[in-house]
Motif scaffolding. Structure first.
Motif, PDB file in Angstrom:
ATOM      1  N   TYR A 368       0.792  -1.139  -0.332  1.00  0.00           N
ATOM      2  CA  TYR A 368      -0.364  -0.318   0.452  1.00  0.00           C
ATOM      3  C   TYR A 368       0.953   1.446   0.275  1.00  0.00           C
ATOM      4  CZ  TYR A 368      -2.509   3.974   1.994  1.00  0.00           C
ATOM      5  OH  TYR A 368      -3.386   4.756   2.387  1.00  0.00           O
ATOM      6  N   LYS A 371       5.565   0.636  -1.582  1.00  0.00           N
ATOM      7  CA  LYS A 371       5.078   0.262  -3.432  1.00  0.00           C
ATOM      8  C   LYS A 371       4.679   1.037  -4.821  1.00  0.00           C
ATOM      9  CE  LYS A 371       6.621  -3.209  -5.203  1.00  0.00           C
ATOM     10  NZ  LYS A 371       7.024  -4.712  -6.504  1.00  0.00           N
ATOM     11  N   ARG A 374       2.828   6.270  -1.628  1.00  0.00           N
ATOM     12  CA  ARG A 374       2.115   6.888  -1.105  1.00  0.00           C
ATOM     13  C   ARG A 374       2.245   7.980  -0.445  1.00  0.00           C
ATOM     14  NH1 ARG A 374      -2.910   5.090  -2.421  1.00  0.00           N
ATOM     15  NH2 ARG A 374      -2.600   2.842  -2.510  1.00  0.00           N
ATOM     16  N   LEU A 377       1.031  13.470   2.303  1.00  0.00           N
ATOM     17  CA  LEU A 377      -0.928  13.940   1.839  1.00  0.00           C
ATOM     18  C   LEU A 377      -1.785  12.795   1.681  1.00  0.00           C
ATOM     19  CD1 LEU A 377      -2.536  16.414   2.364  1.00  0.00           C
ATOM     20  CD2 LEU A 377      -2.032  16.937  -0.152  1.00  0.00           C
ATOM     21  N   GLU A 378      -1.608  11.930   1.294  1.00  0.00           N
ATOM     22  CA  GLU A 378      -2.331  11.042   0.305  1.00  0.00           C
ATOM     23  C   GLU A 378      -2.573  10.218   1.637  1.00  0.00           C
ATOM     24  OE1 GLU A 378       0.002   8.958  -2.746  1.00  0.00           O
ATOM     25  OE2 GLU A 378      -1.109  10.058  -3.847  1.00  0.00           O
TER      26      GLU A 378
ATOM     27  N   ASP B 178      -7.514   3.414  -1.102  1.00  0.00           N
ATOM     28  CA  ASP B 178      -6.617   2.207  -1.917  1.00  0.00           C
ATOM     29  C   ASP B 178      -6.670   1.026  -0.432  1.00  0.00           C
ATOM     30  OD1 ASP B 178      -5.177   3.527  -4.227  1.00  0.00           O
ATOM     31  OD2 ASP B 178      -7.142   2.598  -4.006  1.00  0.00           O
ATOM     32  N   ALA B 179      -6.999   1.655   1.137  1.00  0.00           N
ATOM     33  CA  ALA B 179      -5.800   0.929   2.170  1.00  0.00           C
ATOM     34  C   ALA B 179      -7.133   0.221   2.724  1.00  0.00           C
ATOM     35  CB  ALA B 179      -5.950   1.898   3.843  1.00  0.00           C
ATOM     36  N   ASN B 204      -4.980  12.039  -7.888  1.00  0.00           N
ATOM     37  CA  ASN B 204      -3.679  12.409  -6.729  1.00  0.00           C
ATOM     38  C   ASN B 204      -2.540  13.135  -7.579  1.00  0.00           C
ATOM     39  OD1 ASN B 204      -5.044  12.093  -4.816  1.00  0.00           O
ATOM     40  ND2 ASN B 204      -4.307  11.210  -3.771  1.00  0.00           N
ATOM     41  N   LEU B 206      -0.174  14.792  -7.650  1.00  0.00           N
ATOM     42  CA  LEU B 206       0.224  16.383  -7.542  1.00  0.00           C
ATOM     43  C   LEU B 206       1.235  17.563  -8.300  1.00  0.00           C
ATOM     44  CD1 LEU B 206       0.399  15.476  -4.252  1.00  0.00           C
ATOM     45  CD2 LEU B 206      -1.205  16.671  -4.936  1.00  0.00           C
TER      46      LEU B 206
END
Lengths: 627, 210
Positions: A368, A371, A374, A377-378, B178-179, B204, B206
Motif C-alpha cells: 500500500y 510500492k 504514497r 498527504l495521500e 486504496d487502504a 492525486n 500533485l
C-alpha cells in the motif's frame, strides 16, 4: 563516510543496514525502547554514514542488518563490511566494545541471514564482547521478524542492564513497553499568533533557520544555501515520441560570481507545490499564518538545546512546512502509521492502521505504502478521522531532501553559469497511478523569463577533475553524459593554451532522432582537431539501442573499438570514468573492458582483473551512478 | 606515394599484417606545398589501422612540390613482448580480495559454521530484500502458457462510463481509498470519493506548478 562524533560515556549506538526499510523499522524500535528505558544517549545511524575505523572507540553498539538476494549484505553495509574483514585488524581491535547483532532474513531462500551470522562471528574474532547471542528474524515465521525481535529485545535490555545499569535507568519501561501506550513526542512547539518584531525575510536565512530547527534534519548541518540561482535557459533535449523528457538547464547567480570546479555536483532544495502544502495544512487543521518555535524535549532539562533555540526567531508555520516537511513525494515510515492509529477516532480506520503496523500486516503495508509511493498527504486523506498533533507531524513526516545533479558545464567556459542535464522523471505504480519526480518536475516547470529562486549547494562529486595530460576513456550513456560534457568543454578550453591528451567518449541513447543529447556539441568536438577527434587520438562513438532490430549498447561499442580502447589504456596515466543512471550498465561496461584487454591485448584474465582493481584503488577507474 | 587517396584501408591492413611487431613504416608523400590534407589523411589512416607514434616530417621541397615523410610504428604488445601495460598487468596484485587501501581481506567463508557452509548456495544473484518485496510475477514477453492472455483480461476490466458517473458499491468500501479496497475493486488506484458522486480520474496528480 562521515566521521562519528566522539563517544559520550553511556552512549548506545544503533547501526543499521537496510535495503527496503525493514531494518530501519526494526532499528528505530530498538532506539525507541532504549529511550523509554531512560538511556541518556542513543544514536541511530546507517552503516554507510559511520566510519568503521571509529568502532573501537564505541562502548555499546547494536547492529541491525538485513539480507539481500543470495545471502548478500545490503549496499549500505558493503564498505563497512569490507573494512571489518581486513586481515591486519587483529584479535584485540574491538576489546572495549559490547555489541549485539540482529539479522533479518528469510529461511525459504538459501543462505539464511548470512550477513548477520558473519558479522556476529567477525566481531567476536576482533575481540568484542557479545551482550547476548545474535537474534535472527525470519520472514517465514508467522509473525515475521518481530517473532524473533520481541524476545531478543527483552533479553538484550536485561543483559545490558546487568553489565551497565546506568545505561538503562528505567529498564522496566523498556521491557514492559506496549504498543498501546503512546509516549511523548520528541519536540515541543510554541505558537505565536502575530509576527514577532524581527521577522526573517531573506529567503536564504529562512531556509537555514527552518531546516536547522527541524528534528528530522538534525544530523544534516547544511547551513545556508551557498547559492540562490535563477534559471535562464530551460531547453528540451529530447524530441519526437520519446517518452523521455531530458532538459538542459542553465542557471545563473544574478548577484555574485559562482565558483565551482569540473566534476562538482549541485544539490538543489526543491519547492513543493504550494496548493499541496495548503491542503496538508488544512487537513491537519493548522493555522498557516501563525508563527512557531520548535524545541527538542530532552531528558536533561539543562541541555544546550533549549538555550540555543530560545535565541532564535520564530518562523511562519506555512514556511516551516514548505521548506522542511515532505508532504508530496516521500512515503512515511511504519512508525508514522503506528502513531496514526493512536489518533484515529473511526473504528475502521483504527483497525486498518493497527493491522498495517502489526507483523501480519507488514507485507500489505509495504504494497500500500512503499510500492505505491504514497505521500503523507495521500495517507492522511485516506484516514480522515486521524488528527495527529503538530508535534508528532514535525517529528515523523519525512524531511524534504535536497536532490543532487552532476554539473554539465565547465567553469572555464561558463564562469558564471551552472548547466544541468536533467531527466524529468515519471513512472507508474503497480496500481497505475502516475508519479512524478518532485525536483525534476519542478525545475522543468520554471520559466526563464520569470523570476525564480533555486536554493543550491555545491559539493565535490566522485569524478575528480583530470589533469589536461591524462588520456581519458569516458563512458556515459543517457544523462550520464552530463559530467563528461564538463570534461570535454574544459579540455577544449585548455587545449588552446597547452597540449592536452585525447578523450575517447562512448555515449548511448535510444534513437538518433529522439534522445541524442547534445548531438551538435559532441560532433563539433569530434571534428577539426577537437578533443574528441580521431586525428588527436581521441574518438566519439554512439550506441543507438533502438535504431535497429538488435539492441546495441555502449559496451558493444567498446568491444567494437577494442583496438582504440586498448591503445588509450596503454598510455601513461590513462583514466576510465563511467557515469549514468542504470545499475546494470557499469557491470556490463566493466566486462567489456576486460574482454578488450584480454582479446586485443592477449593478457590472461586474472592479470587483467588485478590490473583493473589496481586502477580502481589508484582512482583511475571510477564509476559514478545515480538512481 | 603520388596520390594520398590510394592509401586506403586495405593497404594499411596489409602493411600491418606483414610488418613485425615493433616494426616501422615510412610513407613518403609528394603534394603541392600548400596542401596539408593528404598528409592528414595518411596520418589518420595509420592511426585507425592501429599504428602508433605517427610523426610527419617535411623532407624537402622542389619545384613547388612538398615531400613529406610520415613515420609510424606497429605496436609491439603482442603476446610475449613486454610493454608498459603488460608489465603493469603482470605486477598487479593477485586475485585475493583487496580493500581500497590495499589491505588483504579475510575469507568470508571462514566466518560460517559447518552447518551453514553445507547449505551454502552459489552463485550470487542480485535481488531484493527478502520477504516484504514479494513481487507479483508477470507474463514473459513471448508467453506461450496463456498467462499473458489472463493478464490482458484483468487489465481490460477498467471502469465503465456508468461506474465513473454514478459509482455504487455493494461492499461499501469502494469510495474509501486504496487502504480499504479489495484486491479486485475496479476503483483501485483512485483517490477516495463519495458514492453517488461522479468520480474524478486525476489520480492525486500533485504536479509542481509554480
Amino acid at each position: 563516510m562521515a566521521p562519528s562524533s566522539s563517544p559520550m560515556p553511556g552512549r548506545l549506538l544503533v547501526l543499521y543496514a537496510s535495503q527496503t526499510g525493514n531494518a530501519i523499522d526494526a532499528a528505530e524500535r530498538v532506539v525507541r525502547e532504549a529511550e523509554r528505558g531512560g538511556c541518556p544517549a542513543v544514536d541511530l545511524l546507517s552503516m554507510d554514514s559511520f566510519n568503521p575505523s571509529c568502532l573501537p572507540g564505541e562502548g555499546y553498539v547494536v547492529f541491525v542488518v538485513s539480507t539481500m538476494g543470495q545471502g548478500d549484505p545490503p549496499d549500505s553495509m558493503k564498505e563497512f563490511w569490507k573494512y571489518l574483514r581486513r586481515k591486519h585488524l587483529g584479535a584485540r581491535w574491538l576489546e572495549r566494545l559490547h555489541y549485539a547483532v540482529f539479522g533479518l532474513g528469510d529461511s525459504s531462500y538459501g543462505n539464511y541471514n548470512l550477513p548477520a551470522k558473519m558479522l556476529d562471528k567477525r566481531l567476536l574474532d576482533l575481540g568484542a564482547e557479545q551482550i547476548i547471542p545474535k537474534g535472527l528474524g525470519n520472514d517465514q515465521h508467522s509473525l515475521g521478524y518481530e517473532g524473533a525481535l520481541d524476545p531478543w529485545l527483552m533479553a538484550l535490555w536485561k543483559s545490558l542492564n546487568q553489565i551497565y545499569p546506568s545505561l538503562l535507568p528505567r529498564i522496566s519501561h523498556a521491557i514492559h513497553s506496549s504498543l498501546n501506550i503512546l509516549g511523548d513526542a520528541k519536540v515541543e512547539v510554541t505558537y505565536y499568533s502575530a509576527p514577532q518584531d524581527s521577522t526573517i525575510s531573506d529567503p536564504k536565512t529562512l531556509i537555514e533557520r527552518a531546516r536547522s530547527i527541524s528534528p528530522a534534519l538534525k544530523c544534516h548541518n547544511e547551513g545556508e544555501p551557498q547559492l540562490m540561482l535563477q534559471m535562464v535557459t530551460n531547453q528540451c533535449l529530447t524530441k519526437g515520441d520519446s517518452d523521455k523528457d531530458v532538459r538542459h538547464f542553465e542557471l545563473e547567480d544574478r548577484c555574485y560570481p559562482i565558483s565551482y570546479q569540473v566534476g562538482d555536483v549541485l544539490e538543489i532544495l526543491p519547492s513543493q507545490n504550494p496548493s499541496a502544502v495548503d491542503d496538508f495544512i488544512k487537513r491537519c487543521k493548522l493555522d498557516p499564518e501563525c508563527y512557531i518555535m520548535i524545541q527538542e524535549k530532552s531528558v536533561d532539562k539543562l541541555s544546550k538545546g533549549s538555550h540555543m533555540n530560545s535565541l532564535v526567531d520564530p518562523i511562519k508555520l506555512k514556511t516551516f512546512v514548505a521548506l522542511t516537511m515532505d508532504v508530496t513525494s516521500a512515503s512515511p515510515r511504519r512508525y508514522f502509521f503506528e502513531i496514526m492509529s493512536h489518533f484515529a477516532t473511526d473504528e475502521n480506520e483504527k483497525e486498518k492502521l493497527q493491522y498495517f503496523t502489526s507483523p501480519e500486516g507488514r507485507n500489505d503495508l509495504y504494497s500500500y505504502n512503499q510500492k505505491e509511493n504514497r505521500t503523507v498527504l495521500e495517507v492522511l486523506e485516506e484516514f480522515p478521522s486521524v488528527h495527529m498533533p503538530f508535534e508528532w507531524l514535525v517529528q515523523l513526516t519525512p524531511p524534504l531532501k535536497k536532490r543532487a545533479f552532476s554539473i554539465s558545464s565547465s567553469p572555464l567556459v561558463h564562469p558564471n553559469q551552472i548547466h544541468l542535464t536533467v531527466s524529468v522523471v515519471s513512472w507508474r505504480t503497480p496500481l497505475k497511478r502516475t508519479r512524478h519526480g518532485l525536483c525534476s518536475t519542478w525545475l522543468a516547470g520554471l520559466c526563464p523569463s520569470e523570476e525564480n529562486i533555486i536554493p543550491c549547494w555545491i559539493q565535490r562529486g566522485s569524478l575528480p577533475p583530470p589533469r589536461p595530460s591524462i588520456p581519458l576513456v569516458l563512458i556515459g550513456p543517457g544523462t550520464g553524459c552530463a559530467p563528461f560534457r564538463t570534461f570535454v568543454e574544459e579540455r577544449a578550453a585548455q587545449s588552446v593554451a597547452e597540449p592536452t591528451a585525447p578523450i575517447l567518449f562512448f555515449f548511448g541513447c535510444r534513437n538518433q532522432d529522439n534522445d541524442f543529447l547534445y548531438k551538435e556539441f559532441w560532433l563539433n568536438h569530434a571534428q577539426d582537431q577537437g578533443v574528441l577527434s580521431l586525428e588527436k587520438g581521441g574518438g566519439f562513438f554512439v550506441a543507438f539501442s533502438r535504431d535497429q532490430p538488435q539492441k546495441v549498447y555502449v559496451q558493444d561499442k567498446i568491444k567494437e573499438q577494442g583496438a582504440r580502447v586498448l591503445n588509450m589504456l596503454c598510455s601513461e596515466e590513462a583514466a576510465i570514468y563511467v557515469a549514468g543512471s542504470s545499475t546494470k550498465m557499469p557491470a556490463d561496461v566493466t566486462v567489456a573492458l576486460k574482454e578488450v584487454l584480454c582479446q586485443h591485448g592477449g593478457f590472461p584474465k586474472k592479470d587483467v582483473e588485478g590490473w583493473l582493481t589496481k586502477l580502481k584503488m589508484g582512482g583511475r577507474f571510477i564509476i559514478e551512478t545515480w538512481s | 606515394m603520388k596520390e594520398a587517396e590510394s592509401f586506403g584501408d586495405q593497404l594499411v591492413a596489409e602493411i600491418s599484417r606483414v610488418l613485425k611487431a615493433g616494426g616501422t613504416v615510412l610513407v613518403q608523400s609528394f603534394t603541392a606545398s600548400s596542401d596539408h590534407k593528404p598528409n592528414n589523411y595518411i596520418e589518420r589512416q595509420l592511426l585507425m589501422g592501429g599504428f602508433v607514434e605517427v610523426q610527419s616530417k617535411s623532407t624537402g621541397s622542389h619545384d613547388g612540390v612538398q615531400s613529406v615523410t610520415i613515420k609510424s610504428r606497429k605496436p609491439s604488445w603482442s603476446m610475449g613482448s613486454s610493454s608498459p601495460l603488460k608489465k603493469a598487468i603482470k605486477q598487479a596484485l593477485p586475485e585475493t580480495e583487496i580493500d581500497d587501501d590495499g589491505d588483504e581481506l579475510i575469507d568470508k567463508d571462514s566466518l560460517l559454521t559447518q552447518d551453514d557452509l553445507k547449505k551454502l548456495q552459489r552463485p550470487v544473484v542480485g535481488g531484493c530484500e527478502m520477504g516484504a518485496t514479494k513481487k507479483a510475477r508477470k507474463a514473459c514477453k513471448n508467453c506461450s502458457c496463456g498467462r499473458a492472455e489472463a493478464e490482458q483480461k484483468v487489465e481490460k476490466l477498467g471502469l465503465t462510463a456508468e461506474q465513473i458517473d454514478n459509482p455504487v458499491s455493494a461492499c461499501g468500501s469502494c469510495g474509501l481509498g486504496d487502504a480499504f479496497r479489495c484486491g479486485t475493486c475496479p476503483y483501485r488506484g483512485l483517490a477516495p470519493f463519495k458514492l453517488g458522486q461522479k468520480v474524478t480520474l486525476s489520480n492525486n496528480f500533485l504536479s509542481a506548478d509554480i
